[in-house]
Design a protein around this motif. Structure first.
Motif, PDB file in Angstrom:
ATOM      1  N   TYR A  77       0.836  -1.193   0.000  1.00  0.00           N
ATOM      2  CA  TYR A  77       0.000   0.000   0.000  1.00  0.00           C
ATOM      3  C   TYR A  77       0.875   1.248   0.000  1.00  0.00           C
ATOM      4  O   TYR A  77       1.865   1.325   0.730  1.00  0.00           O
ATOM      5  N   ILE A  78       0.466   2.220  -0.833  1.00  0.00           N
ATOM      6  CA  ILE A  78       1.229   3.459  -0.980  1.00  0.00           C
ATOM      7  C   ILE A  78       0.261   4.631  -0.898  1.00  0.00           C
ATOM      8  O   ILE A  78      -0.799   4.619  -1.526  1.00  0.00           O
ATOM      9  N   GLU A  79       0.646   5.646  -0.123  1.00  0.00           N
ATOM     10  CA  GLU A  79      -0.172   6.847   0.025  1.00  0.00           C
ATOM     11  C   GLU A  79       0.367   7.967  -0.846  1.00  0.00           C
ATOM     12  O   GLU A  79       1.577   8.180  -0.922  1.00  0.00           O
ATOM     13  N   VAL A  80      -0.567   8.688  -1.475  1.00  0.00           N
ATOM     14  CA  VAL A  80      -0.231   9.853  -2.288  1.00  0.00           C
ATOM     15  C   VAL A  80      -0.898  11.063  -1.633  1.00  0.00           C
ATOM     16  O   VAL A  80      -2.123  11.108  -1.515  1.00  0.00           O
ATOM     17  N   PHE A  81      -0.092  12.021  -1.203  1.00  0.00           N
ATOM     18  CA  PHE A  81      -0.589  13.206  -0.509  1.00  0.00           C
ATOM     19  C   PHE A  81      -0.721  14.366  -1.489  1.00  0.00           C
ATOM     20  O   PHE A  81       0.277  14.889  -1.985  1.00  0.00           O
TER      21      PHE A  81
END
Length: 86
Positions: free
Chosen positions: A47-51
């Motif tokens: 899982y990867i978060e993009v802000f």
């Protein structure tokens, strides 16, 4: 994580990271977190978060999901996330 041509995903420029997530990742969910819209992607089992900063109209940061962060409660309300950490 996600070695491509010998380069780690997070060693790539942010523009390349975003392109890879958009083309090869699976969008999971978006949450609002303070001044950000945070998009969660699944790429190669991680899982990867993009802000995304609305005021600046730009992606400020792309990072692996921190399973210990308080943001997890926002994701848990919408989807089920499994990890090696759990």
């Amino acid at each position: 994580m996600n070695k491509r041509n010998g380069t780690d995903f997070f060693d790539q420029p942010i523009v390349e990271q975003a392109r890879t997530l958009y083309l090869e990742g699976s969008f999971m969910v978006a949450i609002r977190y303070y001044g950000y819209k945070v998009n969660l992607y699944l790429l190669n089992g991680e899982y990867i978060e993009v802000f995304y900063n609305h005021k600046e109209d730009k992606i400020e940061r792309i990072a692996p999901l921190d399973y210990t962060h308080s943001r997890m409660k926002f994701y848990a309300d919408q989807i089920r996330i499994s990890s090696v950490a759990s």
